[in-house]
Scaffold this active site. Structure first.
Site, short mmCIF file in Angstrom:
data_model
loop_
_atom_site.label_atom_id
_atom_site.label_comp_id
_atom_site.label_asym_id
_atom_site.label_seq_id
_atom_site.Cartn_x
_atom_site.Cartn_y
_atom_site.Cartn_z
N CYS A 1 -1.34 -10.49 -7.64
CA CYS A 1 0.14 -10.52 -7.57
C CYS A 1 0.63 -9.84 -6.30
O CYS A 1 0.60 -8.61 -6.19
CB CYS A 1 0.72 -9.81 -8.81
N CYS B 1 3.76 -7.61 -6.75
CA CYS B 1 3.47 -6.32 -7.40
C CYS B 1 2.80 -5.35 -6.43
O CYS B 1 3.10 -4.16 -6.41
CB CYS B 1 2.55 -6.49 -8.60
N ASP B 2 1.84 -5.84 -5.63
CA ASP B 2 0.95 -4.94 -4.88
C ASP B 2 1.07 -5.03 -3.37
O ASP B 2 0.46 -4.22 -2.65
CB ASP B 2 -0.52 -5.22 -5.28
#
Ligand code: NAP
Length: 326
Positions: A136, A139-140
């Site tokens: 993701c 997300c990261d």
């Protein structure tokens, strides 16, 4: 039998398909509950920008997810945050067993559980998850500002995420196993035009290596020559497709070889009153708008099914359920 509640419709999964089904079900006056164990909106939450939802030229995935959820709740849709352990189909009614121990019963069920990212199944992938390996970018990606990352895959997701990561990272290597991307033409153009993205054609990652700080390099193999080499990187983002979340699909339901459920045009499975929608259903393309369309179709079909069952003399519920179901 322990009875908690009886519904006309139970929706399992709160992505675009499940929430759209919720909107249509409430408008059809079905007594409905939607059960979701994560954040409402599902995978859409992981998209930096959605550009093909009609009416919104650009919208953040998390914002679109929130709009779906608020819209469904504006009709009074009951949303329960819980994990579904089992869906037991029945001739008279279906049973949904939840992790909190309760059992829900209903005339109809819509399964909208989507899919999960496919893994490369190579050394280092599991061990380094969260230490440089990710599925993701939204997300990261932040952790790779001004660093080097490898993106694996050649589809729409890999292309979109590579573009997103190129806004943060210093360098993005897009590793694809063939000599042509699967992604749509517009995304391909953007990827090829982005000076921070370098496409490594005909290449596969065979292992992910680490030092004390996390991911440090990947081993690459040329799919044509078999040549191997090492490439330094701080992160590896894997976008090689999805596997359907079909754990709750009742035994005997028709599925294709890849585990996607085969339905009729109403999204109904081979078990009457059980519908499968969105990314779990066998279909030509996987798009937010198609999941939403499935949500609409299945809820309208479920409303007709429930109406017919309630009017039918063959719908004989056990006595303890009759009051709850009226
Ligand atoms: P996908 O379209 O199935 O693409 C998967 C990619 O990963 C392919 O390029 C495939 O290579 C590669 N791949 C698969 N297994 C591999 C392996 N073991 N090793 C190396 N490479 C591997 O998956 P996706 O990109 O996640 O998209 C899923 C669906 O969502 C698609 O229908 C897509 O159109 C849709 N989607 C749409 C949008 C959008 O419209 N904006 C955004 C995201 C996703 P090959 O090409 O050689 O098969």
């Amino acid at each position: 039998m322990s009875v908690s509640e009886f519904y006309d419709l139970i929706i399992i999964g709160g992505g675009p398909g499940g929430l759209t089904a919720g909107i249509y079900a409430m408008r059809a006056a079905l007594k409905t509950v939607l059960i979701e164990m994560g954040a409402p909106g599902g995978q859409v939450n992981n998209s930096d920008s959605v550009e093909n939802w009609p009416g919104d030229e650009h919208i953040a995935g998390a914002e679109l997810a929130m709009k779906f959820s608020l819209h469904a709740q504006s009709y009074g849709l009951e949303v329960r945050s819980d994990e579904v352990l089992e869906l037991e189909p029945g001739l008279e009614y279906h049973t949904v067993k939840l992790a909190d121990g309760s059992e829900l019963h209903s005339h109809s069920v819509i399964l909208a559980t989507g899919g999960h990212p496919r893994k490369l199944e190579i050394p280092g992938e599991d061990e380094l998850y969260g230490k440089g390996v990710s599925y993701c970018a939204v997300c990261d990606g932040f952790f790779f500002r001004d660093k080097t990352v490898v993106v694996v895959g050649g589809g729409d997701t890999a292309a979109e995420e590579a573009l997103y990561l190129a806004k943060l990272a210093q360098k993005v290597y897009l590793v694809h196993r063939r000599d042509a991307l699967r992604a749509g033409a517009l995304l391909q153009q953007r990827v090829k035009a982005d000076c921070k993205i370098e496409i490594l054609w005909n290449s596969v990652v065979t292992s992910i290596n680490a030092d004390d700080e996390g991911v440090s390099s990947v081993n690459l193999q040329d799919t044509q020559t078999g040549d191997q080499r090492q490439l330094d990187t701080n992160g590896v983002f894997i976008f090689i497709g999805f596997n359907p979340n079909n754990k709750l699909v009742p035994a005997g339901t028709r599925m294709n070889a890849d585990g996607y459920v085969v339905t009729d045009e109403k999204c109904e499975t081979t078990s009457p009153g059980i519908y499968v929608i969105g990314d779990l259903r066998e279909k030509y393309a996987r798009q937010i708008v198609l999941s939403a369309a499935d949500g609409c179709t299945s809820a309208l079909a479920a409303a007709h099914y429930v109406e017919t069952r309630k009017a039918s003399e063959t719908c004989e519920l056990p006595e303890e359920l009759q009051n709850l179901a009226s």
